[in-house]
Write an enzyme that holds these catalytic residues in place. Structure first.
Site, PDB file in Angstrom:
ATOM      1  N   ASP A 198      40.652  42.804  40.607  1.00 42.83           N
ATOM      2  CA  ASP A 198      40.221  43.170  39.255  1.00 42.83           C
ATOM      3  C   ASP A 198      40.224  41.958  38.318  1.00 42.83           C
ATOM      4  O   ASP A 198      39.846  42.082  37.143  1.00 42.83           O
ATOM      5  CB  ASP A 198      41.069  44.305  38.674  1.00 42.83           C
ATOM      6  CG  ASP A 198      42.564  44.106  38.871  1.00 42.83           C
ATOM      7  OD1 ASP A 198      42.967  43.026  39.350  1.00 42.83           O
ATOM      8  OD2 ASP A 198      43.341  45.033  38.568  1.00 42.83           O
ATOM      9  N   HIS A 241      46.457  42.501  36.229  1.00 44.47           N
ATOM     10  CA  HIS A 241      47.598  43.166  35.604  1.00 44.47           C
ATOM     11  C   HIS A 241      48.914  42.515  36.042  1.00 44.47           C
ATOM     12  O   HIS A 241      49.031  42.052  37.183  1.00 44.47           O
ATOM     13  CB  HIS A 241      47.618  44.649  35.972  1.00 44.47           C
ATOM     14  CG  HIS A 241      46.387  45.389  35.537  1.00 44.47           C
ATOM     15  ND1 HIS A 241      45.314  45.617  36.379  1.00 44.47           N
ATOM     16  CD2 HIS A 241      46.064  45.937  34.346  1.00 44.47           C
ATOM     17  CE1 HIS A 241      44.377  46.277  35.718  1.00 44.47           C
ATOM     18  NE2 HIS A 241      44.801  46.491  34.486  1.00 44.47           N
ATOM     19  N   ASP A 243      46.370  39.524  40.592  1.00 46.03           N
ATOM     20  CA  ASP A 243      45.765  40.707  39.974  1.00 46.03           C
ATOM     21  C   ASP A 243      45.670  40.457  38.469  1.00 46.03           C
ATOM     22  O   ASP A 243      46.475  39.713  37.910  1.00 46.03           O
ATOM     23  CB  ASP A 243      46.688  41.902  40.265  1.00 46.03           C
ATOM     24  CG  ASP A 243      46.087  43.254  39.966  1.00 46.03           C
ATOM     25  OD1 ASP A 243      45.878  43.546  38.778  1.00 46.03           O
ATOM     26  OD2 ASP A 243      45.861  44.034  40.899  1.00 46.03           O
ATOM     27  N   ASP A 272      47.212  58.938  35.212  1.00 46.37           N
ATOM     28  CA  ASP A 272      46.834  57.719  35.942  1.00 46.37           C
ATOM     29  C   ASP A 272      47.174  57.832  37.420  1.00 46.37           C
ATOM     30  O   ASP A 272      46.488  57.260  38.272  1.00 46.37           O
ATOM     31  CB  ASP A 272      47.556  56.501  35.351  1.00 46.37           C
ATOM     32  CG  ASP A 272      46.917  56.024  34.064  1.00 46.37           C
ATOM     33  OD1 ASP A 272      45.858  56.565  33.699  1.00 46.37           O
ATOM     34  OD2 ASP A 272      47.477  55.121  33.421  1.00 46.37           O
ATOM     35  N   HIS A 275      52.736  48.184  40.768  1.00 45.32           N
ATOM     36  CA  HIS A 275      53.311  48.778  39.558  1.00 45.32           C
ATOM     37  C   HIS A 275      54.398  49.822  39.832  1.00 45.32           C
ATOM     38  O   HIS A 275      55.157  50.157  38.924  1.00 45.32           O
ATOM     39  CB  HIS A 275      52.218  49.439  38.711  1.00 45.32           C
ATOM     40  CG  HIS A 275      51.219  48.491  38.153  1.00 45.32           C
ATOM     41  ND1 HIS A 275      51.574  47.385  37.413  1.00 45.32           N
ATOM     42  CD2 HIS A 275      49.852  48.475  38.233  1.00 45.32           C
ATOM     43  CE1 HIS A 275      50.476  46.730  37.053  1.00 45.32           C
ATOM     44  NE2 HIS A 275      49.424  47.362  37.537  1.00 45.32           N
ATOM     45  N   GLY A 292      50.468  53.104  37.033  1.00 46.99           N
ATOM     46  CA  GLY A 292      49.263  52.305  37.224  1.00 46.99           C
ATOM     47  C   GLY A 292      48.567  52.504  38.547  1.00 46.99           C
ATOM     48  O   GLY A 292      48.219  51.519  39.215  1.00 46.99           O
TER      49      GLY A 292
END
Length: 442
Positions: free
Chosen positions: A272, A186, A184, A107, A149, A157
């Site tokens: 996102d 996340h 976000d 990632d 993150h 992330g």
């Protein structure tokens, strides 16, 4: 409502604000690799839209000074920063053990210019905090930042360096309390972890929860010790729309501002959470997303706007362009003007995106219950915590040319601010990385 802190001049929400905008023209050249969803090119597309809409002329445009190694080490472990500095695609085979240890590889791939990329996006966020601390602007914007993150000792992330934590540490030099808000899709886990046991930073995250990266952010995660009730998590399900989102966001943030009274606000505007995102599953429109920016702006508290996630890049550019207009108090026209990236926005060439017909799995009952439980937790904070500074850290100094704030706005005439910060190590290398802000009452 009296929100305390370092308020700006009050007035209607349409009142103009002094906005500093950080942008490095090289940021769009960094490339995570073929097929990777994170594309820094989206910042170049956003910048091109801002130019075509004439918004750059209404802001103080600044090229960020790259964050130095000692700046990054205010939060991150020395050996982790040293690793980021020396690793390259050509040498990574020599560092297999460290790649695994620091969670770099899949990632978070190694790519050309990785360390300078981290320096650039972190430098913009630190620079925005410095500008706010010195009173040179009311709102600072760094769309390249917001990588929430990253942990003290590892990447996560798509994030390598946590520019948000570094910016908050800078703001804490001048403010007793700083509020962090994350929209976000996340969970903002890296920032929450960093400040989990302190009351000097309140973190509020609205995110998808349940079998979704990073898997944290349960409603019951509320902070620990002195930080109890100063971490707020709003776990959501697929398909949430503008109306449901705002029925949570506005009452919760109104109560937060009332009881916490921050001196500065950091808002992570990950795109996102928009409808149609490549990795997302929410159903927000650009206007619904930007309503959060508009609402936080209305409190007249120094505001740092940061980017974050966003993987359908044409919608990311749309969103952050519109939200820059919100910061300025300018309504941006829906018709996108012709420019070098116009083909990305066909066939309608409009700034706004329509929501899809996906099911909203957040029932009214669930939303009402979640709001009531969070407001109940906030009611346990009767007063904003008072912090007695024993020793205030020295202010970061700005260079001579920054005195002429009325000079022509040109990104080539940027102040090379000197983010001179103390290189203080964080206590204990543990999985839950905690930052104990400087100057708090021991």
């Amino acid at each position: 409502m009296d929100i305390g802190g370092n308020s700006l001049i009050s007035g209607s929400d349409a009142t103009k604000r002094r906005v500093c905008y950080f942008y490095d023209s090289e940021i769009g050249n960094y490339y995570y690799g073929q097929g990777h969803p994170m594309k820094p090119h989206r910042m170049r597309m956003t910048h091109a839209l801002l130019a075509q809409y004439g918004l750059l002329e209404q802001m103080h445009v600044l090229k960020p000074n790259p964050a130095r190694e000692k700046d990054l080490c205010r939060f991150h472990a020395d050996d982790y920063v040293a690793f980021l500095k020396r690793i390259t695609p050509h040498t990574q085979q020599e560092y297999m053990r460290q790649l695994k240890r620091f969670n770099v590889g899949e990632d978070c791939p190694v790519f050309d210019g990785l360390y300078s990329y981290c320096q650039t996006y972190a430098g913009g966020s630190i620079g925005g905090a410095v500008k706010l601390n010195h009173g040179h602007c009311d709102i600072a914007v760094n769309w390249a930042g917001g990588l929430h993150h990253a942990k003290k000792c590892e990447a996560s992330g798509f994030c390598y360096v946590n520019d948000i934590v570094l910016a908050i540490l800078e703001l804490l030099k001048n403010h007793e309390r700083v509020l962090y808000v994350d929209i976000d899709i996340h969970h903002g886990d890296g920032v929450e972890e960093a400040f989990y046991i302190t009351d000097r930073v309140m973190t509020v995250s609205f995110h998808k929860f349940g079998d979704y990266f990073p898997g944290t952010g349960d409603f019951r995660d509320i902070g620990y010790g002195k930080g109890k009730y100063y971490a707020i998590n709003v776990p959501l399900d697929d398909g949430i729309d503008d109306e449901s989102y705002q029925s949570l966001f506005k009452p919760i943030m109104s109560k937060v501002m009332e009881v916490y009274r921050p001196g500065a606000v950091v808002l992570q505007c990950g795109a996102d959470s928009l409808s149609g995102d490549r990795l997302g599953c929410f159903n927000l429109t650009v206007k619904g997303h930007s309503e959060c920016v508009k609402y936080m702006r209305s409190f007249n508290v120094p505001l740092l706007l940061l980017g974050g996630g966003g993987y359908t890049i044409r919608n990311v550019a749309r969103c952050w362009c519109y939200e820059t207009g919100v910061a300025l108090g300018v309504e941006v026209d829906d018709k996108i003007p012709a420019h070098e990236y116009i083909e990305y926005f066909g066939p309608d060439y409009s700034l706004h995106v329509s929501p899809s017909n996906m099911e909203n799995k957040n029932s009214r009952e669930m939303v009402d219950e979640l709001r009531a439980r969070i407001l109940n937790n906030l009611s346990k904070l009767e007063h904003a915590p008072s912090v007695e500074f024993q020793e205030r850290p020295p202010h970061t100094q700005l260079p001579e040319e920054d005195k002429g704030e009325e000079d022509a706005i040109d990104e080539r005439k940027h102040p090379d601010f000197d983010a001179d910060v103390d290189n203080k190590s964080s206590p204990g290398r543990v999985r839950m990385d905690i930052v104990e802000p400087e100057g708090r009452d021991k």
